[in-house]
Design a protein around this motif. Sequence first.
Motif, PDB file in Angstrom:
ATOM      1  N   GLY A  80       0.814  -1.217   0.000  1.00  0.00           N
ATOM      2  CA  GLY A  80       0.000   0.000   0.000  1.00  0.00           C
ATOM      3  C   GLY A  80       0.845   1.263   0.000  1.00  0.00           C
ATOM      4  N   LYS A  81       1.850   1.298   0.850  1.00  0.00           N
ATOM      5  CA  LYS A  81       2.750   2.455   0.892  1.00  0.00           C
ATOM      6  C   LYS A  81       3.557   2.566  -0.391  1.00  0.00           C
ATOM      7  N   SER A  82       3.899   1.421  -0.952  1.00  0.00           N
ATOM      8  CA  SER A  82       4.641   1.421  -2.207  1.00  0.00           C
ATOM      9  C   SER A  82       3.809   2.073  -3.317  1.00  0.00           C
ATOM     10  N   ILE A  83       2.553   1.678  -3.409  1.00  0.00           N
ATOM     11  CA  ILE A  83       1.672   2.252  -4.429  1.00  0.00           C
ATOM     12  C   ILE A  83       1.502   3.753  -4.207  1.00  0.00           C
ATOM     13  N   ALA A  84       1.309   4.168  -2.956  1.00  0.00           N
ATOM     14  CA  ALA A  84       1.148   5.596  -2.663  1.00  0.00           C
ATOM     15  C   ALA A  84       2.388   6.388  -3.086  1.00  0.00           C
ATOM     16  N   SER A  85       3.565   5.834  -2.841  1.00  0.00           N
ATOM     17  CA  SER A  85       4.804   6.526  -3.229  1.00  0.00           C
ATOM     18  C   SER A  85       4.942   6.588  -4.744  1.00  0.00           C
ATOM     19  N   TYR A  86       4.618   5.484  -5.423  1.00  0.00           N
ATOM     20  CA  TYR A  86       4.684   5.491  -6.888  1.00  0.00           C
ATOM     21  C   TYR A  86       3.669   6.468  -7.482  1.00  0.00           C
ATOM     22  N   GLU A  87       2.483   6.532  -6.886  1.00  0.00           N
ATOM     23  CA  GLU A  87       1.464   7.476  -7.368  1.00  0.00           C
ATOM     24  C   GLU A  87       1.955   8.911  -7.228  1.00  0.00           C
ATOM     25  N   ARG A  88       2.604   9.196  -6.122  1.00  0.00           N
ATOM     26  CA  ARG A  88       3.149  10.535  -5.913  1.00  0.00           C
ATOM     27  C   ARG A  88       4.239  10.833  -6.937  1.00  0.00           C
ATOM     28  N   LYS A  90       4.506   9.517  -9.843  1.00  0.00           N
ATOM     29  CA  LYS A  90       3.836   9.644 -11.145  1.00  0.00           C
ATOM     30  C   LYS A  90       3.199  11.023 -11.303  1.00  0.00           C
ATOM     31  N   ARG A  91       2.617  11.536 -10.216  1.00  0.00           N
ATOM     32  CA  ARG A  91       2.025  12.868 -10.265  1.00  0.00           C
ATOM     33  C   ARG A  91       3.095  13.932 -10.516  1.00  0.00           C
ATOM     34  N   LEU A  92       4.284  13.734  -9.934  1.00  0.00           N
ATOM     35  CA  LEU A  92       5.372  14.701 -10.086  1.00  0.00           C
ATOM     36  C   LEU A  92       6.097  14.569 -11.415  1.00  0.00           C
ATOM     37  N   ASN A  93       6.119  13.353 -11.971  1.00  0.00           N
ATOM     38  CA  ASN A  93       6.798  13.113 -13.244  1.00  0.00           C
ATOM     39  C   ASN A  93       5.974  12.105 -14.058  1.00  0.00           C
ATOM     40  N   PRO A  94       4.890  12.569 -14.685  1.00  0.00           N
ATOM     41  CA  PRO A  94       3.972  11.658 -15.374  1.00  0.00           C
ATOM     42  C   PRO A  94       4.571  10.941 -16.587  1.00  0.00           C
ATOM     43  N   ARG A  95       5.685  11.394 -17.098  1.00  0.00           N
ATOM     44  CA  ARG A  95       6.274  10.766 -18.283  1.00  0.00           C
ATOM     45  C   ARG A  95       7.286   9.674 -17.979  1.00  0.00           C
ATOM     46  N   SER A  96       7.568   9.452 -16.720  1.00  0.00           N
ATOM     47  CA  SER A  96       8.580   8.466 -16.363  1.00  0.00           C
ATOM     48  C   SER A  96       8.061   7.049 -16.607  1.00  0.00           C
ATOM     49  N   LYS A  97       8.739   6.348 -17.505  1.00  0.00           N
ATOM     50  CA  LYS A  97       8.348   4.965 -17.815  1.00  0.00           C
ATOM     51  C   LYS A  97       8.610   4.044 -16.639  1.00  0.00           C
ATOM     52  N   GLN A  98       9.710   4.264 -15.922  1.00  0.00           N
ATOM     53  CA  GLN A  98      10.045   3.378 -14.814  1.00  0.00           C
ATOM     54  C   GLN A  98       9.027   3.506 -13.688  1.00  0.00           C
ATOM     55  N   VAL A  99       8.525   4.707 -13.438  1.00  0.00           N
ATOM     56  CA  VAL A  99       7.509   4.893 -12.403  1.00  0.00           C
ATOM     57  C   VAL A  99       6.225   4.178 -12.810  1.00  0.00           C
ATOM     58  N   ARG A 100       5.784   4.406 -14.050  1.00  0.00           N
ATOM     59  CA  ARG A 100       4.537   3.772 -14.514  1.00  0.00           C
ATOM     60  C   ARG A 100       4.663   2.255 -14.527  1.00  0.00           C
ATOM     61  N   ARG A 101       5.821   1.750 -14.922  1.00  0.00           N
ATOM     62  CA  ARG A 101       6.036   0.298 -14.972  1.00  0.00           C
ATOM     63  C   ARG A 101       5.973  -0.320 -13.576  1.00  0.00           C
ATOM     64  N   ASN A 102       6.672   0.282 -12.624  1.00  0.00           N
ATOM     65  CA  ASN A 102       6.664  -0.246 -11.266  1.00  0.00           C
ATOM     66  C   ASN A 102       5.284  -0.127 -10.624  1.00  0.00           C
ATOM     67  N   LEU A 103       4.597   0.985 -10.879  1.00  0.00           N
ATOM     68  CA  LEU A 103       3.253   1.164 -10.334  1.00  0.00           C
ATOM     69  C   LEU A 103       2.305   0.097 -10.875  1.00  0.00           C
ATOM     70  N   ALA A 104       2.358  -0.146 -12.171  1.00  0.00           N
ATOM     71  CA  ALA A 104       1.489  -1.164 -12.770  1.00  0.00           C
ATOM     72  C   ALA A 104       1.801  -2.555 -12.209  1.00  0.00           C
ATOM     73  N   TYR A 105       3.066  -2.842 -12.021  1.00  0.00           N
ATOM     74  CA  TYR A 105       3.461  -4.148 -11.488  1.00  0.00           C
ATOM     75  C   TYR A 105       2.914  -4.357 -10.078  1.00  0.00           C
ATOM     76  N   VAL A 106       3.116  -3.360  -9.210  1.00  0.00           N
ATOM     77  CA  VAL A 106       2.675  -3.495  -7.823  1.00  0.00           C
ATOM     78  C   VAL A 106       1.150  -3.528  -7.749  1.00  0.00           C
ATOM     79  N   GLN A 107       0.482  -2.726  -8.570  1.00  0.00           N
ATOM     80  CA  GLN A 107      -0.985  -2.770  -8.577  1.00  0.00           C
ATOM     81  C   GLN A 107      -1.480  -4.131  -9.040  1.00  0.00           C
ATOM     82  N   GLY A 108      -0.753  -4.750  -9.949  1.00  0.00           N
ATOM     83  CA  GLY A 108      -1.124  -6.079 -10.427  1.00  0.00           C
ATOM     84  C   GLY A 108      -1.032  -7.128  -9.334  1.00  0.00           C
TER      85      GLY A 108
END
Length: 120
Positions: A80-88, A90-108
């Motif tokens: 849960g904390k991991s997702i919250a940090s990745y979401e933050r 992502k909000r600060l840098n929406p174009r980062s592929k590594q952030v989106r990739r890790n967020l999608a993985y953890v949400q999965g």
Amino acid sequence: MRMTKTFFGVFAIVLAGFLWVRAATADEGAETFRKANDYYKEGKYEMAREIYEALSKEHPDSWQISYDLGNVYFKLKQVGKSIASYERAKRLNPRSKQVRRNLAYVQGLLEYKIEDKRNW
């Protein structure tokens, strides 16, 4: 004329002092960030978490710190904390592929998995 030279002399000294303090603070922050990264690489996730959390409070607009904090939380199995940090991050840098990739993985990992154990 003499007063103008004195003013500019004092101004130059104050400006140099300000820049020196700012550079020293930036170096100190960079060293702290490197220390947290080293702890992470060594598998000392609790120690890295403490530093990243402190850095996150000092630099709330840093997507990199939020991303690294998400990685530490993931390693500590705090999804849960991991997702919250990745979401933050992502909000600060929406174009980062590594952030989106890790967020999608953890949400999965949160998807419900239903196994059919009936004996047909």
